[in-house]
Design a protein around this motif. Structure first.
Motif, short mmCIF file in Angstrom:
data_model
loop_
_atom_site.label_atom_id
_atom_site.label_comp_id
_atom_site.label_asym_id
_atom_site.label_seq_id
_atom_site.Cartn_x
_atom_site.Cartn_y
_atom_site.Cartn_z
N LYS A 1 69.84 60.75 41.42
CA LYS A 1 68.87 60.03 40.60
C LYS A 1 67.72 59.53 41.47
N GLU A 2 66.56 59.49 40.89
CA GLU A 2 65.40 58.99 41.62
C GLU A 2 65.49 57.47 41.79
N SER A 3 64.94 57.00 42.90
CA SER A 3 64.83 55.55 43.06
C SER A 3 63.72 55.06 42.13
N GLU A 4 63.62 53.76 41.98
CA GLU A 4 62.63 53.20 41.04
C GLU A 4 61.20 53.60 41.39
N PRO A 5 60.79 53.51 42.69
CA PRO A 5 59.41 53.93 43.02
C PRO A 5 59.18 55.42 42.73
N GLU A 6 60.19 56.26 43.05
CA GLU A 6 60.06 57.70 42.79
C GLU A 6 59.92 57.95 41.29
N LYS A 7 60.71 57.19 40.54
CA LYS A 7 60.68 57.35 39.08
C LYS A 7 59.29 57.01 38.54
N GLN A 8 58.71 55.91 39.06
CA GLN A 8 57.37 55.50 38.64
C GLN A 8 56.34 56.56 39.00
N GLU A 9 56.52 57.15 40.18
CA GLU A 9 55.58 58.18 40.64
C GLU A 9 55.65 59.41 39.74
N THR A 10 56.89 59.81 39.41
CA THR A 10 57.07 60.97 38.52
C THR A 10 56.45 60.70 37.15
N ARG A 11 56.70 59.49 36.64
CA ARG A 11 56.17 59.12 35.33
C ARG A 11 54.64 59.16 35.34
N GLN A 12 54.06 58.69 36.46
CA GLN A 12 52.60 58.68 36.58
C GLN A 12 52.05 60.11 36.58
N ARG A 13 52.76 61.00 37.31
CA ARG A 13 52.33 62.41 37.37
C ARG A 13 52.41 63.04 35.98
N VAL A 14 53.47 62.71 35.25
CA VAL A 14 53.64 63.24 33.89
C VAL A 14 52.49 62.78 33.00
N GLU A 15 52.15 61.48 33.10
CA GLU A 15 51.06 60.94 32.28
C GLU A 15 49.74 61.63 32.61
N GLU A 16 49.53 61.89 33.89
CA GLU A 16 48.29 62.57 34.31
C GLU A 16 48.25 64.00 33.76
N ASP A 17 49.40 64.68 33.81
CA ASP A 17 49.46 66.06 33.31
C ASP A 17 49.25 66.13 31.80
N ARG A 18 49.58 65.05 31.11
CA ARG A 18 49.45 65.06 29.65
C ARG A 18 47.99 64.98 29.20
N LYS A 19 47.17 64.34 30.00
CA LYS A 19 45.77 64.11 29.59
C LYS A 19 45.05 65.40 29.22
N PRO A 20 45.03 66.42 30.11
CA PRO A 20 44.33 67.66 29.72
C PRO A 20 44.97 68.35 28.51
N GLN A 21 46.28 68.21 28.36
CA GLN A 21 46.95 68.84 27.20
C GLN A 21 46.51 68.18 25.89
N ILE A 22 46.39 66.83 25.93
CA ILE A 22 45.95 66.11 24.73
C ILE A 22 44.50 66.50 24.41
N GLU A 23 43.66 66.55 25.45
CA GLU A 23 42.25 66.91 25.24
C GLU A 23 42.12 68.33 24.68
N ALA A 24 42.93 69.25 25.22
CA ALA A 24 42.87 70.65 24.75
C ALA A 24 43.26 70.72 23.27
N ALA A 25 44.28 69.94 22.88
CA ALA A 25 44.72 69.94 21.48
C ALA A 25 43.61 69.38 20.58
N ILE A 26 42.97 68.29 21.02
CA ILE A 26 41.88 67.68 20.22
C ILE A 26 40.75 68.69 20.01
N VAL A 27 40.37 69.38 21.10
CA VAL A 27 39.25 70.34 21.01
C VAL A 27 39.63 71.50 20.09
N ARG A 28 40.86 71.99 20.23
CA ARG A 28 41.31 73.10 19.37
C ARG A 28 41.22 72.72 17.89
N ILE A 29 41.72 71.53 17.58
CA ILE A 29 41.74 71.07 16.18
C ILE A 29 40.32 70.88 15.66
N MET A 30 39.48 70.20 16.45
CA MET A 30 38.11 69.90 15.99
C MET A 30 37.26 71.17 15.88
#
Length: 732
Positions: A646-675
């Motif tokens: 299992k990841e330690s708490e700091p590692e977990k936070q880092e992974t979560r942050q990377r996931v959130e960053e990766d989601r941004k372009p995916q959300i933007e791509a979906a918005i543009v596709r729909i609009m």
């Protein structure tokens, strides 16, 4: 045509008028009346049916149909009144037998009378709209016998008493009951219903009301359901033996209402034996019985489903939030799989594979798996454990079954992209350490993920396998270019494409001189054959094999990590080193160095080093030296193999942050596709569409979607409507 004159034919009346005998009708009726008496008295063998038929025929022909019909009614009524008195006089059990015997006699007589009066039946009766002979006979029997004040109530009570006796375990004459109920049915559905069925259903309802109350006070749920099932089967059998088939639905409805519907909730919630108890103890037979009985009543199955869903969610919630169970990720996921298997088996064996129960199971699992934000990580760790060692010696079919079960849990995850992040990290470690148990199993899981989530989800994972294959070819080329290296230390390099593999902070440590020389030669070879490439060494991900000699000449081959190799090679030139000296010489990060020294000095059976002072933790003032007494039965000794943890708490936070960053372009791509397709859309509908499009990968946070919309407006992809600020337009 002849020219003879046409002749006109005339029919003349009789010259002498035919005079009918004034007493003809009376005489003929007397003959027919006598014949009817003889038929009822069982003396029909001496009658000439041909002569009787002719007499009846002539009476109708000579317009005496009314006299014949009224005479028949009168004669038959007289006989039936005598029959009624005979039946009334019958005592005890012979009452039904006498009634049945007289009914059979009446039917035979009626058949003969109908044959004699067939001409009247065919001509006179239809023209005058009177009741046909056979129906007339039935009506007269009903009015004079069945509706007799002395017979009517007695017949009903006798039938109900017999039925009650049979329900309480006594043996009765089913044959006589069948004949009597058939008689009532022959007299017409209304007679059967009014004279018997309605009363039978009322008495049955009262009987089962009392019995169910008695049973529920003294029986547990399983026993009660057995009794209810037995009663239903008895009533169905009873109908098939001696009641009208249309009564079956009515009587089973009565039993269902009194024994099941009126006690549903009490049965489901019965302490120590109700539905939850059955689910916990895998009582397949009892559960199947409950399902089959409850499906017969309104809302029965929905009540079972509600309680089962509530129980699954509660037990699942405990499972995913219990701190004790979260300590071992593999055990955590195995418990989830066991729980899923348990309820799948219940639905299959007891609930007839009912889709509504399967949907309830799926929604419950989706609910509680996502209560634990670490579920994606734990499922990936479970896969890692199985693909490292858990599937050794297991058949291909069983491997597929295990992977299918994992995919089933994966489908419940709302944050599939988080699983992807962890899975990529764990797959990288397996591939680089050569610890994967089967390439086929690895590829099979990637195919399943691709099928579930599309090419984009697995493209980088497939790229990792491509890199491993390319690296083998590269190393063959390197060996061919430097044949002189075969005598000394050997180097195997895996060249990883940055975009495909999990990003690692590149921390270089000081490699031993022999290894540094080799690394430089490989760098020159690689960059010499490829332009525009840049190599950075990921020493934290490598492994090494060292040959070591201990006290008394004991030789072993040690399989260690690159960091452990750097530490051990220092002891070729020194007998004793302090923690700070090792840290300074290797420049390995402190947290990694402490873990590395722990595995070398503190793991029993693998402690090739010793430390002073002896303690469980590594301190900065500790000193280390080679354990000359080290011994092992094995020549090859693995030390500190990389295990998924299992990841330690700091590692977990880092992974979560990377996931959130990766989601941004995916959300933007979906918005543009729909609009782009809709041209304009209001805020709420856009949020809903984006969430729907992305749900196969993760559950989009509306706040984050709103931020992405603002960002796209700033970059001139979208604009707000001047009059309605919640309406967005796409800018081409």
């Amino acid at each position: 045509m002849s020219n003879q004159k046409k002749r006109n034919f005339q029919i003349e009346a009789f010259k002498h008028r035919v005079v009918m005998d004034p007493k003809y009708a009376d005489k003929t009726w007397k003959i027919l009346e006598h014949a009817i008496h003889e038929i009822y008295n069982h003396n029909a063998s001496g009658l000439s049916f041909e002569e009787l038929y002719r007499n009846a025929y002539n009476m109708v022909l000579h317009k005496f149909g009314e006299k014949l019909y009224s005479g028949l009614v009168s004669t038959m009524t007289g006989h039936l009144k005598d029959i009624a008195q005979s039946v009334e006089a019958a005592q005890g059990g012979s009452f039904l037998e006498e009634l049945n015997r007289k009914w059979n006699d009446h039917n035979k007589a009626l058949q003969m009378i109908r044959d004699i009066l067939m001409y009247m039946d065919r001509t006179y009766i239809p023209s005058t709209q009177k009741t046909p002979v056979h129906e007339l006979g039935l009506n007269l029997w009903k009015e004079n016998v069945i509706y007799s004040s002395q017979i009517r109530t007695r017949l009903l009570n006798t039938l109900l008493e017999l039925l009650h006796s049979e329900r309480t375990g006594e043996v009765i004459d089913r044959g006589i009951l069948r004949n009597i109920t058939k008689m009532l049915m022959d007299l017409g559905p209304s007679v059967y219903g009014q004279e018997f069925e309605n009363h039978f259903l009322q008495v049955s309802a009262e009987f089962y009301r009392v019995e169910s109350q008695k049973f529920i006070e003294c029986c547990d749920c399983g026993d009660y359901l057995k009794k209810a099932e037995r009663r239903l089967n008895e009533e169905t059998e009873r109908v098939s033996h001696y009641l009208d088939s249309r009564t079956e639905k009515k009587i089973t409805n009565v039993v269902e209402k009194e024994m099941i519907e009126n006690h549903m909730l009490r049965l489901i919630h019965m302490e120590n034996s109700g539905l939850v108890h059955m689910l916990c103890d895998d009582k397949y037979e009892d559960l199947s019985r409950m399902y089959n009985l409850f499906r017969r009543v309104t809302d029965g199955l929905s009540k079972i489903r509600e309680v089962m869903t509530s129980h699954m969610r509660e037990s699942g919630k405990q499972l995913v939030t219990d701190p004790e169970r979260l300590k071992d990720p593999v055990e955590y996921v195995q418990r989830l799989l066991d729980e899923k298997d348990k309820y799948d088996k219940i639905i299959n064996l007891a609930f007839n594979n009912d889709k509504s129960f399967q949907n309830a199971l799926n929604s419950s699992f989706e609910y509680f798996i996502n209560l634990n934000p670490r579920s994606p990580e734990f499922i990936s760790l479970f896969v890692d454990d199985k693909l490292r060692k858990g599937l050794k010696g297991v058949s291909e079919d069983d491997v597929e079954v295990t992977l299918d079960k994992v995919m089933m849990l994966f489908r419940y995850l709302q944050e599939k992209d988080v699983f992807e992040k962890y899975y990529k990290q764990h797959l990288a470690k397996r591939l680089l350490s050569g610890k994967t148990v089967s390439d086929d199993a690895e590829r099979s899981l990637i195919v399943k993920l691709k099928t579930e989530c599309g090419y984009q989800f697995t493209s980088k994972l497939e790229g990792m396998f491509t890199d491993m294959k390319t690296s083998q070819d590269t190393m063959q080329g390197f060996s061919a270019c430097h044949p002189e290296l075969n005598d000394g230390p050997t180097l195997t390099v895996q060249v990883l494409t940055t975009g495909s593999w999990p990003t690692q902070s590149s921390v270089t440590c000081n490699l031993p001189a022999e290894m540094s020389t080799l690394c430089e030669k490989f760098r020159s070879f690689y960059l010499g054959t490829r332009t525009g490439r840049r190599l950075s060494w990921q020493t934290n991900m490598g492994t090494a094999d060292l040959k070591a000699t201990f006290g008394k000449g004991q030789k072993h081959e040690l399989n260690v990590s690159t960091y452990q190799m750097c530490v051990l090679m220092l002891f070729n030139n020194a007998d004793r080193l302090s923690y700070k000296e090792i840290e300074q010489a290797t420049e390995i990060p402190a947290s990694d160095l402490k873990r590395c020294l722990q595995s070398l000095a503190l793991v029993k059976g693998r402690n090739v080093l010793r430390k002073e002072p002896m303690s469980k933790d590594i301190g900065e003032d500790d000193a280390f030296f080679v354990n000359e007494k080290f011994s092992s039965k094995l020549y090859k000794v693995k030390i500190g193999t990389v295990v998924a943890q299992k990841e330690s708490e700091p590692e977990k936070q880092e992974t979560r942050q990377r996931v959130e960053e990766d989601r941004k372009p995916q959300i933007e791509a979906a918005i543009v596709r729909i609009m782009k397709s809709r041209k304009q859309l209001d805020h709420n509908n856009l949020i809903a569409e984006v969430t729907k499009q992305l749900q196969s990968r993760f559950l989009a946070n509306p706040t984050e979607v709103k931020k992405r919309i603002e960002s796209l407006i700033e970059r001139d992809f979208l604009e707000r409507d001047d009059s309605d600020r919640r309406l967005y337009r796409y800018l081409a």
